[in-house]
Scaffold this active site. Structure first.
Site, mmCIF file in Angstrom:
data_model
loop_
_atom_site.group_PDB
_atom_site.id
_atom_site.type_symbol
_atom_site.label_atom_id
_atom_site.label_comp_id
_atom_site.label_asym_id
_atom_site.label_seq_id
_atom_site.Cartn_x
_atom_site.Cartn_y
_atom_site.Cartn_z
ATOM 1 N N HIS A 285 1.310 -9.610 2.559
ATOM 2 C CA HIS A 285 0.258 -9.326 3.458
ATOM 3 C C HIS A 285 0.292 -7.865 4.049
ATOM 4 C CE1 HIS A 285 -2.561 -9.977 6.804
ATOM 5 N NE2 HIS A 285 -1.605 -9.804 7.633
ATOM 6 N N HIS A 290 -2.191 -4.446 5.077
ATOM 7 C CA HIS A 290 -2.228 -3.440 6.162
ATOM 8 C C HIS A 290 -1.711 -2.129 6.024
ATOM 9 C CE1 HIS A 290 -2.809 -6.246 9.430
ATOM 10 N NE2 HIS A 290 -1.861 -7.153 9.210
ATOM 11 N N GLU A 330 -7.846 -7.380 10.690
ATOM 12 C CA GLU A 330 -7.503 -8.504 9.703
ATOM 13 C C GLU A 330 -8.393 -8.698 9.000
ATOM 14 O OE1 GLU A 330 -4.600 -9.486 9.118
ATOM 15 O OE2 GLU A 330 -3.205 -9.189 10.762
ATOM 16 N N SER A 349 -5.110 -9.080 1.064
ATOM 17 C CA SER A 349 -3.800 -9.518 0.858
ATOM 18 C C SER A 349 -4.152 -11.080 0.064
ATOM 19 C CB SER A 349 -2.971 -9.497 1.716
ATOM 20 O OG SER A 349 -3.098 -10.150 2.719
#
Ligand SMILES: [Fe+2]
Length: 461
Positions: A285, A290, A330, A349
């Site tokens: 993730h 990110h 997010e 992700s």
């Protein structure tokens, strides 16, 4: 001779923290009929007398005064004074005079009512070390429905990662991990599947940075990149850096990291039995979702501004900021021309959700921070609502350069905080702008930048 060793620097910094913490002492630690102040003065004949005269002119009687050499500046002294609470109405003027006309730094220790007390926040990047032992759940504690719950080998491994992060301190290289064959296999599956979706589903910035990560940071199907390498790469792009985290941080602590361009990142990987699912952030993730966006200048700026807005903010605003973070960093979508792309890390992700979010199933709304900030959301299933950042620019440019940053600043200005702050990237400290001296320094630095800008503009004419 001065000792500049790391240990000594850390000790020096610790001394500074102790001083800074005294700035917000709650009222009930003092006698109720008393007001206490600390002010700093340069060592100079008559300096104290000049300050005392201001109190005298307003007929204010000081009931107590003591002094000590400043721990921050060698040539300054700190004076601690008490005065009668009945003098409160006159005090605002006096503090104004001290700050604005005499450039004196003043800390009010007990005048503010308790409800107005500003929550503690880190002032230096080293102070983020404190969050290491403030985690809400330790990495090794898994819920009963976690895919690795019944796997003792996986749990032991998670403990290893948690301990590593727990003992990490700012300035150290992030420990390199030798990932097992099984872990690499899990990564490989996630990497391979997601990579097929990026060209059509991910935003321009993500697709722009991804090949660089493959070239410089070991992003490959058979290799899990090391946080240290990635952190170094990000530092050269935007000054963002990673720091390993042992478990879940509170929203307040997590957002505070962003103010320093520090991203708290997990280093363990999800359980191998379910490579396409993880109930919590893992290294897939962080690295696939990110990291690519943190290499983008506008996105880095946006993320840092969320962090800066959170410092010292009241609890209800922390919740709003965390929600804004949720629906942008997010799970954000953005418009590129007429098409919608994903830039949120939770989407980039997740093989399933990345397809779902761009299908006709979820509800898509325009990003409106006042509204978005109070939207409720589930954390363990696909989002029912996504927010799209509109771009005012026609070409393929993502949201932050236009919409997001401007509207975020407007939103952030509604957060009540009795002072303004600014991040100084040279000292890696947060400056609270509450006296004339600091404002003068800021003006000078802006003026110097303006000079550079004007001269550069002339040269490209
Ligand atoms: Fe995340």
């Amino acid at each position: 001779e001065r000792d500049f060793s790391l240990e000594n620097q850390r000790k020096l910094k610790t001394d500074l923290f102790i001083f800074q913490e005294t700035m917000y002492i709650e009222e009930n630690t003092y006698k109720n009929d008393m007001i206490s102040l600390i002010f700093l003065l340069k060592e100079k004949v008559g300096a104290l007398a000049k300050v005392l005269r201001i109190f005298e002119e307003k007929s204010i009687n000081l009931t107590h005064i003591e002094s000590r050499p400043s721990r921050v500046n060698k040539d300054e002294y700190e004076f601690f004074i008490n005065l009668d609470r009945r003098n409160t109405p006159l005090l605002t003027d006096i503090i104004k005079t001290l700050r604005n006309e005499m450039g004196v730094t003043v800390h009010e220790l007990s005048r503010k009512k308790k409800k107005d007390a500003v929550p503690w926040f880190p002032r230096t990047i080293q102070e983020l070390d404190r969050f290491a032992n403030q985690i809400l759940s330790y990495g090794a504690e898994l819920d009963a429905d976690h895919p690795g719950f019944k796997d003792p080998v996986y749990r032991a491994r998670r403990k290893e990662f948690a301990d590593m992060a727990y003992n990490y301190r700012h300035g150290q290289p992030i420990p390199k991990v030798t990932y097992t064959e099984e872990e690499k296999k899990t990564w490989g599956t996630v990497f391979r599947e997601l990579k097929t979706l990026y060209p059509t589903h991910a935003c321009y910035e993500h697709n722009h940075v991804f090949p660089l990560l493959e070239k410089y940071c070991g992003y490959q199907e058979d290799n899990i990149p090391q946080l240290e390498d990635v952190s170094k790469f990000l530092q050269t792009c935007t000054g963002f850096r990673l720091r390993p985290v042992a478990g879940l941080l509170s929203s307040r602590d997590f957002l505070a990291g962003l103010a320093f361009r520090v991203f708290h990142s997990t280093q363990y990987i999800r359980h191998g039995s379910k490579p396409m699912y993880t109930p919590e952030p893992d290294v897939c993730h962080e690295l696939l979702g990110h990291v690519p966006l943190f290499a983008d200048i506008s996105f880095a700026q946006f993320s840092q501004e969320i962090g800066l807005a959170s410092l010292g903010a009241p609890d209800e605003y922390i919740e709003k900021l965390a929600t804004v973070y949720w629906f942008t960093v997010e799970f954000g979508l953005c418009k590129e021309g007429d098409t919608i792309k994903a830039y949120g890390a939770g989407l980039l992700s997740s093989f399933g959700e990345l397809q779902y979010c761009l299908s006709d199933k979820p509800e898509i709304q325009s990003l409106n921070l006042e509204k978005t900030a109070v939207q409720k959301y589930p954390v363990t299933e696909f989002q029912p609502v996504y927010y799209v950042a509109e771009s005012y620019l026609k070409r393929n440019s993502c949201f932050h350069k236009s919409f997001c940053l401007f509207s975020f600043r407007r939103f952030a200005s509604s957060i009540p905080r009795p002072f303004s702050i600014r991040y100084d990237p040279y000292t890696q400290r947060i400056e609270v702008l509450d006296n004339a001296k600091q404002l003068k320094n800021l003006a000078e630095s802006i003026s110097s930048e303006m000079g550079t800008l004007c001269s550069a503009l002339k040269k490209i004419e």
